[in-house]
Design a protein around this motif. Sequence first.
Motif, PDB file in Angstrom:
ATOM      1  N   GLU A 129      31.181 -13.188 -36.886  1.00  0.00           N
ATOM      2  CA  GLU A 129      31.130 -14.604 -36.571  1.00  0.00           C
ATOM      3  C   GLU A 129      29.861 -15.249 -37.122  1.00  0.00           C
ATOM      4  OE1 GLU A 129      30.855 -16.976 -32.428  1.00  0.00           O
ATOM      5  OE2 GLU A 129      32.423 -15.458 -32.585  1.00  0.00           O
TER       6      GLU A 129
ATOM      7  N   ASP B 173      31.703 -33.076 -36.433  1.00  0.00           N
ATOM      8  CA  ASP B 173      32.476 -31.842 -36.296  1.00  0.00           C
ATOM      9  C   ASP B 173      33.073 -31.388 -37.623  1.00  0.00           C
ATOM     10  OD1 ASP B 173      31.931 -31.564 -33.626  1.00  0.00           O
ATOM     11  OD2 ASP B 173      33.848 -32.383 -32.942  1.00  0.00           O
ATOM     12  N   ALA B 174      33.593 -32.329 -38.403  1.00  0.00           N
ATOM     13  CA  ALA B 174      34.218 -31.966 -39.681  1.00  0.00           C
ATOM     14  C   ALA B 174      33.197 -31.331 -40.624  1.00  0.00           C
ATOM     15  CB  ALA B 174      34.850 -33.193 -40.329  1.00  0.00           C
ATOM     16  N   ASP B 175      31.993 -31.901 -40.669  1.00  0.00           N
ATOM     17  CA  ASP B 175      30.949 -31.343 -41.537  1.00  0.00           C
ATOM     18  C   ASP B 175      30.527 -29.954 -41.065  1.00  0.00           C
ATOM     19  OD1 ASP B 175      30.941 -33.636 -43.077  1.00  0.00           O
ATOM     20  OD2 ASP B 175      29.302 -34.573 -41.948  1.00  0.00           O
ATOM     21  N   LEU B 176      30.373 -29.815 -39.770  1.00  0.00           N
ATOM     22  CA  LEU B 176      29.969 -28.528 -39.198  1.00  0.00           C
ATOM     23  C   LEU B 176      31.013 -27.456 -39.491  1.00  0.00           C
ATOM     24  CD1 LEU B 176      27.750 -27.250 -37.412  1.00  0.00           C
ATOM     25  CD2 LEU B 176      29.204 -27.764 -35.462  1.00  0.00           C
ATOM     26  N   HIS B 177      32.283 -27.765 -39.272  1.00  0.00           N
ATOM     27  CA  HIS B 177      33.351 -26.794 -39.513  1.00  0.00           C
ATOM     28  C   HIS B 177      33.482 -26.460 -40.999  1.00  0.00           C
ATOM     29  CE1 HIS B 177      34.625 -26.507 -35.404  1.00  0.00           C
ATOM     30  NE2 HIS B 177      34.686 -27.819 -35.308  1.00  0.00           N
ATOM     31  N   ALA B 178      33.218 -27.426 -41.872  1.00  0.00           N
ATOM     32  CA  ALA B 178      33.274 -27.161 -43.312  1.00  0.00           C
ATOM     33  C   ALA B 178      32.187 -26.177 -43.725  1.00  0.00           C
ATOM     34  CB  ALA B 178      33.136 -28.462 -44.096  1.00  0.00           C
ATOM     35  N   ARG B 179      30.987 -26.326 -43.190  1.00  0.00           N
ATOM     36  CA  ARG B 179      29.891 -25.392 -43.508  1.00  0.00           C
ATOM     37  C   ARG B 179      30.199 -23.989 -42.988  1.00  0.00           C
ATOM     38  NH1 ARG B 179      25.302 -27.528 -46.428  1.00  0.00           N
ATOM     39  NH2 ARG B 179      25.699 -29.750 -46.408  1.00  0.00           N
ATOM     40  N   ILE B 180      30.727 -23.902 -41.775  1.00  0.00           N
ATOM     41  CA  ILE B 180      31.084 -22.605 -41.196  1.00  0.00           C
ATOM     42  C   ILE B 180      32.179 -21.945 -42.021  1.00  0.00           C
ATOM     43  CG2 ILE B 180      32.162 -21.498 -39.200  1.00  0.00           C
ATOM     44  CD1 ILE B 180      30.610 -23.535 -37.448  1.00  0.00           C
ATOM     45  N   ALA B 181      33.194 -22.715 -42.411  1.00  0.00           N
ATOM     46  CA  ALA B 181      34.287 -22.162 -43.229  1.00  0.00           C
ATOM     47  C   ALA B 181      33.755 -21.642 -44.561  1.00  0.00           C
ATOM     48  CB  ALA B 181      35.362 -23.217 -43.458  1.00  0.00           C
TER      49      ALA B 181
ATOM     50  N   GLU C 139      32.125 -18.304 -43.938  1.00  0.00           N
ATOM     51  CA  GLU C 139      33.146 -17.282 -43.687  1.00  0.00           C
ATOM     52  C   GLU C 139      33.815 -16.838 -44.989  1.00  0.00           C
ATOM     53  OE1 GLU C 139      35.448 -19.388 -40.784  1.00  0.00           O
ATOM     54  OE2 GLU C 139      34.342 -18.501 -39.105  1.00  0.00           O
TER      55      GLU C 139
END
Length: 102
Positions: free
Chosen positions: A2, A52-60, A63
């Motif tokens: 994670e 949230d969209a920016d945060l999830h894009a960086r995490i993706a 990954e």
Amino acid sequence: MEVVLVRWPSGEAERTDLAASGVPRLLLVENGEAPPAVGDDLEDWIRVPAGDADLHARIAGLERRLRSRGPGVPAIDDDGVLRVQGGWVPLPPVEARLTGAL
């Protein structure tokens, strides 16, 4: 594995420990603070507050980079347990010696 979110600069010690362990991390850079130089491909940063969209894009992205590295290097401990990428399997003594020799 994670992605771990680390506040910057207050989480500098945690960042160092995670980097040494090969854990993917997203640095949450406090407003007004300078971001650090990115240490490796399992690290990225974003200035907070972030959507949230920016945060999830960086995490993706982190990954995807982790998956592209392929399987980790397997290791056998003193008890004959074969470990790789967070998984493990106990090996019988003969198989553990043979695997260790390879």
